[in-house]
Scaffold this active site. Structure first.
Site, mmCIF file in Angstrom:
data_model
loop_
_atom_site.group_PDB
_atom_site.id
_atom_site.type_symbol
_atom_site.label_atom_id
_atom_site.label_comp_id
_atom_site.label_asym_id
_atom_site.label_seq_id
_atom_site.Cartn_x
_atom_site.Cartn_y
_atom_site.Cartn_z
ATOM 1 C CE LYS A 35 11.947 -1.351 -6.696
ATOM 2 N NZ LYS A 35 12.711 -2.209 -7.633
ATOM 3 C CG ASN A 94 1.558 -0.200 3.961
ATOM 4 O OD1 ASN A 94 1.224 -1.354 3.668
ATOM 5 N ND2 ASN A 94 2.754 0.281 3.715
ATOM 6 N N GLY A 95 -0.361 -2.316 6.120
ATOM 7 C CA GLY A 95 0.105 -3.327 7.079
ATOM 8 C C GLY A 95 -0.976 -4.379 7.271
ATOM 9 C CD1 TRP A 155 0.011 -5.217 -4.044
ATOM 10 C CD2 TRP A 155 0.117 -6.269 -2.067
ATOM 11 N NE1 TRP A 155 0.593 -6.444 -4.262
ATOM 12 C CE2 TRP A 155 0.650 -7.129 -3.080
ATOM 13 C CE3 TRP A 155 0.076 -6.728 -0.775
ATOM 14 C CZ2 TRP A 155 1.152 -8.399 -2.794
ATOM 15 C CZ3 TRP A 155 0.567 -7.994 -0.482
ATOM 16 C CH2 TRP A 155 1.085 -8.817 -1.503
ATOM 17 C CD GLU A 180 17.945 -10.620 -10.657
ATOM 18 O OE1 GLU A 180 17.544 -11.273 -9.673
ATOM 19 O OE2 GLU A 180 17.459 -9.531 -11.004
ATOM 20 C CE LYS A 201 14.441 -8.305 -12.371
ATOM 21 N NZ LYS A 201 14.926 -8.725 -11.110
ATOM 22 N NE ARG A 220 4.486 2.031 -0.977
ATOM 23 C CZ ARG A 220 5.407 1.851 -0.009
ATOM 24 N NH1 ARG A 220 6.616 2.363 -0.189
ATOM 25 N NH2 ARG A 220 5.141 1.202 1.094
ATOM 26 C CB CYS A 272 -0.884 0.028 1.242
ATOM 27 S SG CYS A 272 -1.896 -1.429 1.418
ATOM 28 C CG HIS A 300 21.801 -34.284 -11.085
ATOM 29 N ND1 HIS A 300 22.336 -35.499 -10.738
ATOM 30 C CD2 HIS A 300 22.862 -33.493 -11.399
ATOM 31 C CE1 HIS A 300 23.654 -35.442 -10.790
ATOM 32 N NE2 HIS A 300 24.005 -34.236 -11.183
ATOM 33 C CD GLU A 311 10.661 -9.308 -10.877
ATOM 34 O OE1 GLU A 311 9.989 -8.990 -9.891
ATOM 35 O OE2 GLU A 311 11.880 -9.146 -10.940
HETATM 36 C C1 AGP Z 1 13.084 -8.336 -7.812
HETATM 37 O O1 AGP Z 1 12.997 -7.879 -9.157
HETATM 38 C C2 AGP Z 1 11.791 -8.135 -7.051
HETATM 39 N N1 AGP Z 1 11.336 -6.807 -7.121
HETATM 40 C C3 AGP Z 1 11.866 -8.695 -5.647
HETATM 41 O O2 AGP Z 1 12.342 -10.017 -5.716
HETATM 42 C C4 AGP Z 1 12.788 -7.916 -4.677
HETATM 43 O O3 AGP Z 1 14.143 -8.091 -5.044
HETATM 44 C C5 AGP Z 1 12.576 -8.470 -3.269
HETATM 45 O O4 AGP Z 1 11.228 -8.245 -2.912
HETATM 46 C C6 AGP Z 1 13.501 -7.847 -2.217
HETATM 47 O O5 AGP Z 1 13.236 -6.472 -2.134
HETATM 48 P P1 AGP Z 1 14.309 -5.544 -1.340
HETATM 49 O O6 AGP Z 1 15.598 -5.650 -2.081
HETATM 50 O O7 AGP Z 1 13.716 -4.170 -1.382
HETATM 51 O O8 AGP Z 1 14.411 -6.093 0.052
#
Ligand code: AGP
Length: 610
Positions: A605, A100-101, A74, A483, A487, A27, A2, A506, A490
């Site tokens: 985010k 938010n929470g 959110w 990674e 990418k 966010r 949020c 394996h 997501e």
């Molecule tokens: C990565 O592209 C994502 N946005 C997500 O995995 C992110 O890296 C993860 O939530 C950790 O966030 P932070 O680095 O702000 O702790």
């Protein structure tokens, strides 16, 4: 997660709230709303969907109010719809609250409030909080005290803002576990979940800590503990400019942030490399260097992309600094019973500095006596402030949900930490100079790769319709494989997995056929020939291959369908280069699929809830 904004001053709060919510869109959210106080009443306007939908909806009302709050939701409790959107209000609609929470004991509180005659119209935990505050208002408490009393009954996390028709000269805010920042203006004050929503109005900010509540007037603010003890808070000056958090002519924040990596890497290493002595200088670690270098063990805790950066650092530190390293998912670490002591150093990597699991792991490690080092991007964020010491990565605001420039800047800082420790141990000045020189050359090499953007786009074109991808790498390139897969999945919603290339035999090799694109990260290093064998195995089964290889590797073009070339550097820094084509590949595939690259579905985010 949020987003929260608020304004009190002499201007019309409504356009300020809408602009602030737009700066928090990254966010992640599914609905939005604003609440204002006018002479007659408290008014609420909310919509499912985007902030722009809310903006269109309220434009017909010509709203004008000097105090207001805004929220992007959110969904945690209750589906994304108008009823569950914030602000929520009390039965008389005189009190408006945004949150938010997660209120973990909301069902018990809801039952108690029902017993007091309250009814509920939404499925949210936040509506419980509104009515709990209302319950105390009806006991003749003022807004701030009613909020304090209500929050004393709450278990869970919150960042809240409340406005009340009978006290129109203030906004009351409080935080526990979800960030809240006060923006200090001239005859006006603001509040927000993070500084990106404030920077257009002021660079003077006050960070609220957990269990603090504040009364925000237009010309002053009063911060207290939940126990009503007044606190003196320091007004800080934030870095960055409004330009840095706008798209700057790019179609998406993600592309802007990929393209600005030569600059962000320069910012991450600026003033931190002493070439002639082969040393790293990290001001944030002064006083802790010997303790870190003397650690019996280094543990790295993080989530997502930051966890991948930690995996790269494991190879770096064990190769050069002669200290055993373990890399942990923060969400697992916090609920295990990790055996820690003062001889352990735990590094917490977080772009946002607000990830709930990473913050909880930090608090657990602190409790057990370990030295906690933060590697964080957002200045003043909670993880940065809770750590004993740390290093800001200075990547600048990262707005795109998919982390790109923060990842490469994390690797830069982790390589500097490795150099700093190693030069206190067995690394010679000659070896130190080699690493330092290689780090300094990275921005130019990254730019060389970015210049191939169109080539990568052409490769992406061939794979837009894929439903699955495999990413394979060995050694330093195994975390890069993870990674690259993250990418892609997501932002394009294509299922993708990263594996150590040797793991193929394996199990995963059973997946290989002409419908399974396989990305090999194959720089010419000590295990290159083994990777070539893996490429042959995939080819023999009809797999379509994309290979990331070094510029001087002429053979691989005859071996695979698509190659993307990168310059060479020392193995520990190769991930900074090999990840760039994977960022661009994911970006172009997602764009060609017509997806929302900056705000992918279901993602946020900063994951500030568990
Ligand atoms: C990565 O592209 C994502 N946005 C997500 O995995 C992110 O890296 C993860 O939530 C950790 O966030 P932070 O680095 O702000 O702790």
């Amino acid at each position: 997660m949020c987003g929260i904004v608020g304004y009190i001053g002499n201007k019309n709060s409504v356009p300020i709230l809408i602009d602030g919510l737009k700066r928090l869109e990254y966010r992640g959210y599914d609905s939005a709303g604003v609440g204002i106080l006018s002479n007659e009443s408290a008014e609420v306007y909310k919509k499912e969907g985007k902030v722009s939908d809310l903006e269109s909806h309220i434009s017909e009302f010509k709203l004008n109010s000097k105090v207001g709050i805004g929220h992007t939701r959110w969904a945690t409790h209750g589906i994304p719809n108008e009823v569950n959107a914030h602000p929520h209000f009390n039965p008389e609609k005189t009190l408006l609250v945004i949150h938010n929470g997660i209120i973990e004991n909301y069902t018990v509180l809801k039952k108690n409030l029902r017993d007091e005659g309250y009814e509920f119209i939404s499925d949210t935990d936040t509506e419980v909080l509104v009515n709990l505050i209302d319950f105390y208002l009806k006991k003749e408490l003022n807004l701030c005290n009613a909020v304090r009393f209500a929050l004393s009954k709450v278990e869970g996390t919150y960042g809240i803002a409340a406005i009340y028709k009978n006290e129109p000269d203030k906004i009351v805010v409080a935080r526990k576990g979800s960030p809240l920042v006060i923006g200090v203006g001239e005859e006006e004050n603001l509040i927000a979940s993070d500084v990106n929503a404030l920077i257009a109005h002021t660079k003077r900010v006050v960070y609220l800590e957990d269990n603090e509540v504040a009364e925000i007037y237009k010309d002053r603010f009063i911060v207290k503990t939940l126990n009503d003890e007044k606190l003196q808070k320091h007004i800080e000056e934030i870095e960055g400019s409004i330009e840095e958090i706008t798209k700057g002519g790019f179609p998406h924040f993600m592309l802007k942030e990929i393209m600005e990596q030569p600059e962000s890497i320069k910012n991450s290493l600026r003033g931190r490399v002493i070439l002639k002595d082969g040393l790293a200088k990290l001001g944030g670690l002064i006083g802790y260097e010997d303790r870190i270098a003397g650690s019996k063990r280094i543990i790295i805790c993080a989530c997502g992309t930051s966890w991948h950066a930690g995996l790269v650092a494991e190879y770096m530190i064990e190769q050069y600094a002669d200290i055993p390293v373990e890399v942990e998912y923060a969400s697992e670490f916090r609920y295990r019973n990790p055996i820690l002591s003062k001889d352990d150093t735990v590094i917490f990597i977080s772009q946002s500095g607000e990830t709930a699991d990473t913050l909880a792991a930090l608090k657990e490690a602190k409790r057990k006596g370990a030295l906690c080092v933060g590697v964080v991007n957002v200045v003043g964020s909670t993880i940065a402030r809770e750590s004993h010491t740390g290093v800001y990565i200075h990547a600048g605001p990262e707005i795109g949900v998919a982390s790109t420039k923060a990842f490469t800047s994390q690797l830069i800082v982790l390589s500097l930490i490795t150099l700093l420790i190693a030069r206190k141990k067995n690394l010679s000045v000659v070896e130190g100079r080699e690493i330092a020189q290689a780090i300094l050359e990275l921005p130019e090499k990254v730019q060389e790769i970015l210049n191939q953007n169109e080539l990568v786009e052409k490769v992406a074109e061939k794979f837009v319709d894929a439903h699955n991808f495999l990413y394979l790498g060995r050694g330093y390139q195994f975390p890069v494989a993870l990674e690259g897969a993250l990418k892609l999945k997501e932002i394009s919603y294509i299922h993708a997995e990263g594996y150590p290339a040797a793991e193929m035999k394996h199990g995963p090799i059973a997946l290989i056929d002409e419908n399974m694109p396989v990305v090999f990260i194959a720089p010419t290093d000590s295990v290159y020939e083994k990777v070539v064998s893996n490429i042959e195995e995939v080819k023999a089964r009809g797999g379509r291959i994309i290979a990331v290889a070094n510029n001087d590797n002429g053979k691989i073009d005859d071996l695979v369908e698509n190659t993307i070339k990168v310059p060479s550097t020392i193995p520990m820094l190769m991930p900074v280069l090999t990840v760039i084509p994977l960022q661009l590949l994911a970006y172009h595939i997602a764009v060609k699929k017509g997806l929302n690259v900056d705000q992918p579905r279901n993602l946020a985010k900063s994951v500030t809830v568990e």
